[in-house]
Design a protein around this motif. Structure first.
Motif, PDB file in Angstrom:
ATOM      1  N   ILE A 192       0.936  -1.090  -0.062  1.00 47.97           N
ATOM      2  CA  ILE A 192       0.043   0.002  -0.137  1.00 47.97           C
ATOM      3  C   ILE A 192       0.992   1.301   0.133  1.00 47.97           C
ATOM      4  O   ILE A 192       1.758   1.447   1.002  1.00 47.97           O
ATOM      5  N   GLY A 193       0.744   2.162  -0.965  1.00 51.20           N
ATOM      6  CA  GLY A 193       1.491   3.373  -0.985  1.00 51.20           C
ATOM      7  C   GLY A 193       0.484   4.529  -0.511  1.00 51.20           C
ATOM      8  O   GLY A 193      -0.451   4.715  -0.817  1.00 51.20           O
ATOM      9  N   VAL A 194       0.946   5.572   0.400  1.00 49.95           N
ATOM     10  CA  VAL A 194       0.563   6.611   0.806  1.00 49.95           C
ATOM     11  C   VAL A 194       1.287   7.828   0.093  1.00 49.95           C
ATOM     12  O   VAL A 194       2.529   7.901   0.210  1.00 49.95           O
ATOM     13  N   ARG A 195       0.582   8.824  -0.656  1.00 48.35           N
ATOM     14  CA  ARG A 195       1.025   9.871  -1.236  1.00 48.35           C
ATOM     15  C   ARG A 195       0.077  10.922  -1.080  1.00 48.35           C
ATOM     16  O   ARG A 195      -1.116  10.622  -0.965  1.00 48.35           O
ATOM     17  N   TYR A 196       0.567  12.231  -1.587  1.00 52.71           N
ATOM     18  CA  TYR A 196      -0.436  13.362  -1.383  1.00 52.71           C
ATOM     19  C   TYR A 196      -1.804  13.327  -2.358  1.00 52.71           C
ATOM     20  O   TYR A 196      -2.358  13.588  -2.354  1.00 52.71           O
ATOM     21  N   THR A 197      -0.881  12.704  -3.645  1.00 53.04           N
ATOM     22  CA  THR A 197      -2.094  12.666  -4.764  1.00 53.04           C
ATOM     23  C   THR A 197      -1.997  11.262  -5.142  1.00 53.04           C
ATOM     24  O   THR A 197      -1.564  10.843  -6.272  1.00 53.04           O
ATOM     25  N   PRO A 198      -3.057  10.551  -4.407  1.00 51.86           N
ATOM     26  CA  PRO A 198      -3.550   9.092  -4.706  1.00 51.86           C
ATOM     27  C   PRO A 198      -3.721   8.926  -6.395  1.00 51.86           C
ATOM     28  O   PRO A 198      -3.236   7.710  -6.663  1.00 51.86           O
ATOM     29  N   GLU A 199      -4.418   9.864  -6.818  1.00 52.00           N
ATOM     30  CA  GLU A 199      -4.734   9.823  -8.257  1.00 52.00           C
ATOM     31  C   GLU A 199      -3.820   9.572  -9.280  1.00 52.00           C
ATOM     32  O   GLU A 199      -3.886   9.061 -10.457  1.00 52.00           O
ATOM     33  N   LYS A 200      -2.617   9.947  -8.740  1.00 57.09           N
ATOM     34  CA  LYS A 200      -1.582   9.781  -9.807  1.00 57.09           C
ATOM     35  C   LYS A 200      -1.001   8.458  -9.993  1.00 57.09           C
ATOM     36  O   LYS A 200      -0.215   7.986 -10.659  1.00 57.09           O
ATOM     37  N   GLY A 201      -1.455   7.412  -8.976  1.00 61.76           N
ATOM     38  CA  GLY A 201      -1.025   6.021  -9.079  1.00 61.76           C
ATOM     39  C   GLY A 201       0.408   6.068  -8.239  1.00 61.76           C
ATOM     40  O   GLY A 201       0.887   6.752  -7.893  1.00 61.76           O
ATOM     41  N   GLY A 202       0.890   4.787  -8.562  1.00 61.72           N
ATOM     42  CA  GLY A 202       2.348   4.480  -8.194  1.00 61.72           C
ATOM     43  C   GLY A 202       2.688   3.077  -8.554  1.00 61.72           C
ATOM     44  O   GLY A 202       1.835   2.395  -8.828  1.00 61.72           O
ATOM     45  N   ILE A 207      -3.212   2.724  -3.448  1.00 59.62           N
ATOM     46  CA  ILE A 207      -2.682   3.946  -3.208  1.00 59.62           C
ATOM     47  C   ILE A 207      -3.649   4.609  -2.367  1.00 59.62           C
ATOM     48  O   ILE A 207      -4.871   4.478  -2.805  1.00 59.62           O
ATOM     49  N   VAL A 208      -3.233   5.255  -1.366  1.00 54.18           N
ATOM     50  CA  VAL A 208      -4.117   6.011  -0.308  1.00 54.18           C
ATOM     51  C   VAL A 208      -3.555   7.335  -0.107  1.00 54.18           C
ATOM     52  O   VAL A 208      -2.436   7.675  -0.326  1.00 54.18           O
ATOM     53  N   GLY A 209      -4.277   8.247   0.334  1.00 54.37           N
ATOM     54  CA  GLY A 209      -3.833   9.525   0.692  1.00 54.37           C
ATOM     55  C   GLY A 209      -3.394   9.807   2.052  1.00 54.37           C
ATOM     56  O   GLY A 209      -3.552   8.447   2.883  1.00 54.37           O
ATOM     57  N   PHE A 210      -2.828  10.684   2.780  1.00 43.86           N
ATOM     58  CA  PHE A 210      -2.421  10.857   3.959  1.00 43.86           C
ATOM     59  C   PHE A 210      -3.508  11.285   5.234  1.00 43.86           C
ATOM     60  O   PHE A 210      -3.325  10.879   6.199  1.00 43.86           O
ATOM     61  N   GLU A 211      -4.643  11.300   4.764  1.00 46.20           N
ATOM     62  CA  GLU A 211      -5.747  11.550   5.657  1.00 46.20           C
ATOM     63  C   GLU A 211      -7.029  10.800   5.396  1.00 46.20           C
ATOM     64  O   GLU A 211      -7.081  10.342   4.282  1.00 46.20           O
TER      65      GLU A 211
END
Length: 343
Positions: A192-202, A207-211
């Motif tokens: 699971i990746g956590v990033r500011y802009t989940p819509e960018k994928g990875g 992928i989820v956001g920080f909050e």
């Protein structure tokens, strides 16, 4: 960028890589005196010089040399740049920070003066990726228990874990986060990746956001929580009391980001209350960790002294980035630079 005028090292002097002062300045690239990871800064200057045989690369080896050399320098690289030295840098156009993080720099002043700033993002990917993988395997196979029993000469079996089918949550999907993902791929884990802009994928399975609920749900099913994010207003104190209550009690925390991403008091409470299985900390808050701090006393805590970033290839990888940017600037002062954080 046209060559600057001044004293520079000749080829015969390049092994020593020290610079005498002069009235002029013909530097294309100025290297400041501070090194890192216990490696002589001369190695960094040599690596840049090797990549830029057509340019003049100067190493300022003393405070006086720095202040004199920076007056007319347009392209400067170093670990740090204090405001006093910046004040003297009247011609500065590019500062190539030799660290991945730039929070220690006078960024507002640099931006006001229209100085482009780059960082060392990507340099640490392989070594910190390996550090994280080593920490995960240490807790999975419980090598720390085996080492303790070996010191005691105890031949006694102990239970271990299996990494396959575990869930690894990686907070921050920059170069380090991506390197961790790559190294986990053969182990059959869910990521699971956590990033500011989940819509960018990875590169992770999810992928989820920080909050929000998605982040909390990720914590609740995490076996290994890897922190590889920059320290920002969003990430400061991200892993707090509520996070430790939410996270799976069999989870291991691995912090290679910055100490304040974790609330230290909450971490100590979580360890004492068995809210987590253990922690691997390459960074702490405070740092250095005081000798009497309780984190030293836990057998299920691995502490390394901000050492994950060490690699014998640091200057070589960094020089690749800096030399390419110096080459671009020489051809076009308005060129887009690699790892540019301020334009």
């Amino acid at each position: 960028m046209a060559p600057l005028e001044g004293v520079h090292m000749t080829d015969s002097e390049s092994n020593d890589e020290t610079v005498a002062s002069s009235d002029g300045d013909d530097r294309d690239v100025l290297v400041l005196r501070k090194g890192t990871h216990g490696m002589p800064v001369e190695q960094y200057a040599a690596a840049i010089r090797e990549r830029l045989p057509e340019q003049t690369v100067t190493l300022a080896r003393t405070p006086d040399e720095e202040h004199e050399a920076i007056e007319n320098a347009r392209f400067v690289t170093g670990m740090t740049l204090d405001e006093d030295l910046l004040e003297a840098a009247t011609a500065l156009e590019v500062f190539a920070c030799a660290y991945a993080g730039t929070g220690h720099l006078p960024l507002d002043a640099l931006e006001e003066r229209n100085v482009a700033v780059t960082n060392a993002s990507g340099v640490h990917g392989p070594n910190i990726g390996e550090h994280v993988l080593g920490a995960i395997l240490r807790f999975t196979r419980r090598f720390h228990v085996g080492a303790r029993q070996q010191r005691r000469r105890e031949w006694r079996h102990y239970k271990a874990h299996e990494l396959q089918d575990s869930t690894v949550t990686i907070v921050g999907l920059g170069a380090i986060g991506r390197a961790v993902c790559e190294r986990l791929e053969p182990f059959g884990v869910e990521t699971i990746g956590v990033r500011y802009t989940p819509e960018k994928g990875g590169p992770t399975d999810e992928i989820v956001g920080f909050e929000g609920a998605a982040f909390d749900e990720a914590l609740a099913r995490t076996d290994y929580l890897v922190l590889a994010c920059p320290l920002t207003e969003t990430t400061r104190g991200l892993i707090d009391h509520e996070a430790f209550v939410t996270i799976d009690p069999d989870a291991v925390l691995i912090n290679v980001a910055r100490g304040p991403v974790v609330d230290t008091d909450a971490l100590v409470e979580a360890l004492r209350s068995s809210w987590i299985r253990g922690a691997s900390l390459d960074v702490t808050d405070p740092e250095p960790l005081p000798e009497d701090h309780p984190l030293w006393t836990f057998e299920n805590v691995q502490i390394t002294p901000h050492n994950a970033g060490h690699t014998p290839n640091y200057y070589e990888r960094l020089a690749d980035i800096v030399a390419e940017n110096a080459r671009r600037v020489a051809e076009d002062p308005t060129a887009e630079l690699e790892n540019q954080v301020i334009r």
